[in-house]
Design a protein around this motif. Structure first.
Motif, mmCIF file in Angstrom:
data_model
loop_
_atom_site.group_PDB
_atom_site.id
_atom_site.type_symbol
_atom_site.label_atom_id
_atom_site.label_comp_id
_atom_site.label_asym_id
_atom_site.label_seq_id
_atom_site.Cartn_x
_atom_site.Cartn_y
_atom_site.Cartn_z
ATOM 1 N N HIS A 180 33.783 -6.269 -17.959
ATOM 2 C CA HIS A 180 34.418 -7.545 -17.772
ATOM 3 C C HIS A 180 33.554 -8.909 -18.086
ATOM 4 O O HIS A 180 33.880 -9.976 -18.111
ATOM 5 C CB HIS A 180 34.603 -7.500 -16.118
ATOM 6 C CG HIS A 180 35.832 -6.646 -15.711
ATOM 7 N ND1 HIS A 180 36.992 -6.886 -16.097
ATOM 8 C CD2 HIS A 180 35.459 -5.655 -14.997
ATOM 9 C CE1 HIS A 180 37.864 -5.861 -15.317
ATOM 10 N NE2 HIS A 180 36.712 -5.070 -14.933
ATOM 11 N N GLN A 181 32.082 -8.689 -18.177
ATOM 12 C CA GLN A 181 31.154 -9.595 -18.447
ATOM 13 C C GLN A 181 30.423 -9.466 -19.873
ATOM 14 O O GLN A 181 29.922 -10.376 -20.152
ATOM 15 C CB GLN A 181 30.396 -9.959 -17.370
ATOM 16 C CG GLN A 181 30.710 -10.555 -16.150
ATOM 17 C CD GLN A 181 29.736 -10.624 -14.908
ATOM 18 O OE1 GLN A 181 28.581 -10.175 -15.210
ATOM 19 N NE2 GLN A 181 29.989 -10.818 -13.867
ATOM 20 N N GLY A 182 30.583 -8.467 -20.556
ATOM 21 C CA GLY A 182 30.035 -8.029 -21.806
ATOM 22 C C GLY A 182 28.672 -7.587 -21.789
ATOM 23 O O GLY A 182 28.061 -7.354 -22.603
ATOM 24 N N GLU A 183 28.112 -7.881 -20.558
ATOM 25 C CA GLU A 183 26.888 -7.396 -20.304
ATOM 26 C C GLU A 183 26.232 -6.859 -18.689
ATOM 27 O O GLU A 183 27.286 -7.309 -17.891
ATOM 28 C CB GLU A 183 25.645 -8.520 -20.621
ATOM 29 C CG GLU A 183 25.553 -9.550 -19.925
ATOM 30 C CD GLU A 183 24.502 -10.580 -20.253
ATOM 31 O OE1 GLU A 183 23.639 -10.254 -21.117
ATOM 32 O OE2 GLU A 183 24.535 -11.657 -19.956
ATOM 33 N N ALA A 184 25.473 -6.316 -18.611
ATOM 34 C CA ALA A 184 24.881 -5.777 -17.433
ATOM 35 C C ALA A 184 23.406 -6.050 -17.137
ATOM 36 O O ALA A 184 22.662 -5.277 -17.652
ATOM 37 C CB ALA A 184 25.403 -4.284 -17.082
ATOM 38 N N ARG A 185 23.210 -7.235 -16.380
ATOM 39 C CA ARG A 185 21.726 -7.351 -16.231
ATOM 40 C C ARG A 185 21.591 -6.938 -14.693
ATOM 41 O O ARG A 185 21.942 -7.014 -13.828
ATOM 42 C CB ARG A 185 21.458 -8.875 -16.270
ATOM 43 C CG ARG A 185 21.837 -9.369 -17.807
ATOM 44 C CD ARG A 185 21.766 -10.978 -17.769
ATOM 45 N NE ARG A 185 22.314 -11.561 -16.673
ATOM 46 C CZ ARG A 185 22.149 -12.673 -15.890
ATOM 47 N NH1 ARG A 185 21.198 -13.642 -16.445
ATOM 48 N NH2 ARG A 185 22.774 -13.207 -15.053
ATOM 49 N N SER A 186 19.934 -6.416 -14.714
ATOM 50 C CA SER A 186 19.578 -5.950 -13.358
ATOM 51 C C SER A 186 19.939 -7.137 -12.512
ATOM 52 O O SER A 186 20.078 -6.823 -11.320
ATOM 53 C CB SER A 186 18.083 -5.783 -13.508
ATOM 54 O OG SER A 186 17.804 -4.831 -14.311
ATOM 55 N N THR A 187 19.769 -8.281 -12.591
ATOM 56 C CA THR A 187 19.872 -9.467 -11.624
ATOM 57 C C THR A 187 21.276 -9.402 -11.094
ATOM 58 O O THR A 187 21.316 -9.614 -10.008
ATOM 59 C CB THR A 187 19.326 -10.858 -12.263
ATOM 60 O OG1 THR A 187 20.314 -10.907 -13.580
ATOM 61 C CG2 THR A 187 18.048 -10.876 -12.559
ATOM 62 N N ASP A 188 22.244 -9.167 -12.039
ATOM 63 C CA ASP A 188 23.616 -9.293 -11.494
ATOM 64 C C ASP A 188 23.919 -7.746 -10.712
ATOM 65 O O ASP A 188 24.706 -7.680 -9.818
ATOM 66 C CB ASP A 188 24.606 -9.021 -12.851
ATOM 67 C CG ASP A 188 24.472 -10.296 -13.656
ATOM 68 O OD1 ASP A 188 24.437 -11.576 -13.093
ATOM 69 O OD2 ASP A 188 24.702 -10.442 -14.864
ATOM 70 N N VAL A 189 23.287 -6.692 -11.140
ATOM 71 C CA VAL A 189 23.595 -5.535 -10.522
ATOM 72 C C VAL A 189 22.948 -5.723 -8.758
ATOM 73 O O VAL A 189 23.552 -5.457 -7.836
ATOM 74 C CB VAL A 189 22.803 -4.355 -10.907
ATOM 75 C CG1 VAL A 189 22.588 -2.978 -10.219
ATOM 76 C CG2 VAL A 189 23.411 -4.002 -12.272
ATOM 77 N N ALA A 190 21.645 -6.556 -8.882
ATOM 78 C CA ALA A 190 21.087 -6.687 -7.352
ATOM 79 C C ALA A 190 22.065 -7.587 -6.736
ATOM 80 O O ALA A 190 22.142 -7.169 -5.499
ATOM 81 C CB ALA A 190 19.633 -7.354 -7.737
ATOM 82 N N THR A 191 22.446 -8.583 -7.354
ATOM 83 C CA THR A 191 23.350 -9.587 -6.456
ATOM 84 C C THR A 191 24.567 -9.047 -6.014
ATOM 85 O O THR A 191 24.891 -8.866 -4.939
ATOM 86 C CB THR A 191 23.607 -10.729 -7.253
ATOM 87 O OG1 THR A 191 22.280 -11.471 -7.840
ATOM 88 C CG2 THR A 191 24.622 -11.660 -6.793
#
Length: 159
Positions: A54-65
């Motif tokens: 859905h966002q084209g990337e998966a960042r650790s900060t997004d996962v944490a949030t």
């Protein structure tokens, strides 16, 4: 005084609330323990897959949030997922799923969707259905998922 045969908490096959046979009871608890072992891993992998989709990337900060946890918790889980060959990453880059990770994310996402559709078909409001589906998806057998899917399909009007 209660007779053992009158106690609903004993192996009394004629009673609806009787304890199941010992071997079946042990199987039930083993299944729950197994589900608990894998559910957190599946949740992280599914979320990474959803972020990538859905966002084209998966960042650790997004996962944490989105998981409501600290960056340190995500970092610890990412080390575990990497050791299981489910996730790869490069310094200062997004997280990526391996083939095994992609397969797990897809399977987990399908299970989640079936449980969510089933709860909605029962009339559970969307917010509650989303919360409940998140936990239930890990604890139902394929047989139960198939029945849930059939029920939800039968309850959905054809458009």
């Amino acid at each position: 005084m209660i007779n053992a045969s009158d106690d609903p908490n004993t192996d009394n096959p004629g009673h609806e609330d009787a304890l199941p046979p010992t071997t079946q009871h042990a199987k039930q608890y083993a299944a729950v323990r197994n589900a608990h072992e894998t559910e957190l891993i599946e949740d992280y992998v599914e979320l990474i897959g959803d972020l990538l989709k859905h966002q084209g990337e998966a960042r650790s900060t997004d996962v944490a949030t989105r998981m409501g946890v600290s960056q340190a918790t995500v970092a610890k889980m990412m080390r575990r997922l990497k050791s299981l060959d489910l996730v790869v990453s490069k310094p200062y880059r997004s997280l990526f799923l391996t083939r095994a990770g992609e397969a797990m994310a897809e399977e987990s996402s399908k299970r989640h969707a079936i449980v969510l559709q089933f709860l909605r078909a029962l009339g559970v409001d969307d917010d509650t259905a989303r919360i409940d589906a998140e936990g239930m998806e890990h604890h139902v057998s394929q047989e139960t998922l198939d029945i849930m899917q059939r029920f939800a399909h039968e309850q959905t009007p054809v458009q």
